[in-house]
Scaffold this active site. Structure first.
Site, mmCIF file in Angstrom:
data_model
loop_
_atom_site.group_PDB
_atom_site.id
_atom_site.type_symbol
_atom_site.label_atom_id
_atom_site.label_comp_id
_atom_site.label_asym_id
_atom_site.label_seq_id
_atom_site.Cartn_x
_atom_site.Cartn_y
_atom_site.Cartn_z
ATOM 1 N N LYS A 53 0.843 -1.195 0.000
ATOM 2 C CA LYS A 53 0.000 0.000 0.000
ATOM 3 C C LYS A 53 0.879 1.247 0.000
ATOM 4 O O LYS A 53 0.639 2.202 -0.737
ATOM 5 C CB LYS A 53 -0.921 -0.007 1.229
ATOM 6 C CG LYS A 53 -2.045 -1.019 1.105
ATOM 7 C CD LYS A 53 -2.848 -1.215 2.389
ATOM 8 C CE LYS A 53 -3.875 -2.331 2.166
ATOM 9 N NZ LYS A 53 -4.600 -2.736 3.366
ATOM 10 N N GLN A 97 -4.933 -1.592 9.556
ATOM 11 C CA GLN A 97 -4.844 -2.913 8.930
ATOM 12 C C GLN A 97 -5.475 -3.969 9.836
ATOM 13 O O GLN A 97 -5.199 -4.027 11.031
ATOM 14 C CB GLN A 97 -3.364 -3.244 8.631
ATOM 15 C CG GLN A 97 -3.148 -4.516 7.854
ATOM 16 C CD GLN A 97 -3.694 -4.465 6.423
ATOM 17 O OE1 GLN A 97 -3.784 -3.401 5.812
ATOM 18 N NE2 GLN A 97 -4.074 -5.606 5.893
ATOM 19 N N ASP A 120 -11.118 3.125 3.889
ATOM 20 C CA ASP A 120 -11.459 1.699 3.754
ATOM 21 C C ASP A 120 -12.975 1.510 3.633
ATOM 22 O O ASP A 120 -13.433 0.446 3.210
ATOM 23 C CB ASP A 120 -11.010 0.947 5.019
ATOM 24 C CG ASP A 120 -9.851 -0.009 4.777
ATOM 25 O OD1 ASP A 120 -9.636 -0.385 3.609
ATOM 26 O OD2 ASP A 120 -9.184 -0.369 5.759
HETATM 27 N N1 GUN Z 1 -7.080 -6.831 5.894
HETATM 28 C C1 GUN Z 1 -7.373 -7.551 4.781
HETATM 29 N N2 GUN Z 1 -7.950 -6.771 3.848
HETATM 30 C C2 GUN Z 1 -8.019 -5.533 4.387
HETATM 31 C C3 GUN Z 1 -8.505 -4.292 3.896
HETATM 32 O O1 GUN Z 1 -9.005 -4.146 2.785
HETATM 33 N N3 GUN Z 1 -8.376 -3.234 4.752
HETATM 34 C C4 GUN Z 1 -7.849 -3.358 5.983
HETATM 35 N N4 GUN Z 1 -7.791 -2.274 6.757
HETATM 36 N N5 GUN Z 1 -7.388 -4.492 6.471
HETATM 37 C C5 GUN Z 1 -7.472 -5.572 5.662
#
Ligand code: GUN
Length: 288
Positions: A53, A97, A120
């Site tokens: 990311k 996350q 998100d």
């Molecule tokens: N863990 C797995 N996929 C995601 C996601 O799209 N966002 C976040 N914050 N954590 C994740």
């Protein structure tokens, strides 16, 4: 004849290019979009996702900041960290996350993120707005699937969409977004009896169940569009989706490969949401 491949790498790159242009325009106006990524603990998979990311942010000229917290971090400490980020002028998007360590309540943490920075789209307010069709940040994976369909010229209105999997992150919001585009939506999941009797009816089959090569030719109607959100390892440790690609190839009209289908779209839409958050901030400043 083989199914047409929906190429998420190419579509994702096209969208990233347009996001990069929006970043450049904001920078000309003195604003650099900033994303804060909060990582708690030592989950290796999470660490890899977070690194990707950050790299993607930097590649398009965005600022990204990693807040790495120890496994033992208390919920109060994490909430205090989020409050700090909520109040920072240089941070437009906040991503915590998941999964979080077991002693921390994910729902409480996510609900603490300022909805204006919830890139998100996981907070209860964002989810509620999405359900009502109001403007808000959409969760990145289902949003990415909508873009794949749009860029591939696939009509949704009047189609029967069958979703396999009911997670908060993918399945549930996916059905809502398709419903808003006038699909008839059926939700199925691991407890659905006689799954093929449902999936065989799908004009549009979206699979997010997290089981390697689970969907076979018995599940798919001739000419269906098949979107594979899965990301698994097969018996040879090779990346594979939830769909048995070689079996479904030639039955589906269109199919997403794994890797290179839905995968690249998730980060793409995170970048898209973050630049949008920064643009919203600038617009609200101009109004004041
Ligand atoms: N863990 C797995 N996929 C995601 C996601 O799209 N966002 C976040 N914050 N954590 C994740």
């Amino acid at each position: 004849m083989s199914s047409a491949i929906i190429n998420g790498k190419e579509i994702g790159q096209e969208i990233r290019n347009s996001v990069a242009e929006r970043v450049a325009r904001l920078k000309e106006q003195g604003l650099t979009p900033g994303l804060a990524v909060v990582l708690v603990g030592d989950n290796q998979a999470s660490a890899t996702y977070v690194r990707n990311k950050q790299k993607s942010c930097e590649a398009i000229g965005m600022y990204s900041e990693l807040i790495k917290l120890a496994e033992e971090t208390t919920q109060e400490e994490l909430l205090a960290q989020i409050e700090l980020l909520n109040n920072r002028e240089d941070i437009h998007g906040i991503l915590v996350q998941l999964p979080l360590p077991k002693h921390i309540d994910e729902d409480t943490v996510i609900a603490t993120i300022d909805v204006e920075k919830d890139v998100d789209g996981f907070s209860p307010v964002s989810v509620g707005k999405m359900m009502l069709g109001q403007e808000t940040f959409l969760p990145c994976t289902p949003f990415g699937v909508m873009k794949l369909l749009e860029y591939s010229g696939i009509d949704i209105s009047g189609k029967h969409a069958v979703i396999v999997g009911r997670s908060h992150i993918v399945g549930k919001p996916m059905g809502q977004l398709l419903l808003q585009k006038d699909a008839t939506v059926t939700y199925t999941h691991s407890r659905t009896p006689d799954l093929p009797s449902f999936t065989k009816q799908a004009d549009l089959l979206i699979v997010a169940i997290g089981r390697a090569k689970f969907i076979t030719k018995e599940h798919v109607k001739e000419g269906a569009v098949v979107i594979d959100v899965g990301m698994n390892r097969d018996e040879n440790n090779k990346l594979c989706g939830d769909v048995n690609y070689s079996e479904v190839d030639g039955i589906a009209s269109h199919i997403t490969p794994v890797p290179g289908g839905v995968g690249p779209m998730t980060i793409t839409m995170l970048l898209f949401n973050t630049v949008q958050a920064a643009e919203n901030k600038l617009a609200s400043k101009v109004k004041q």
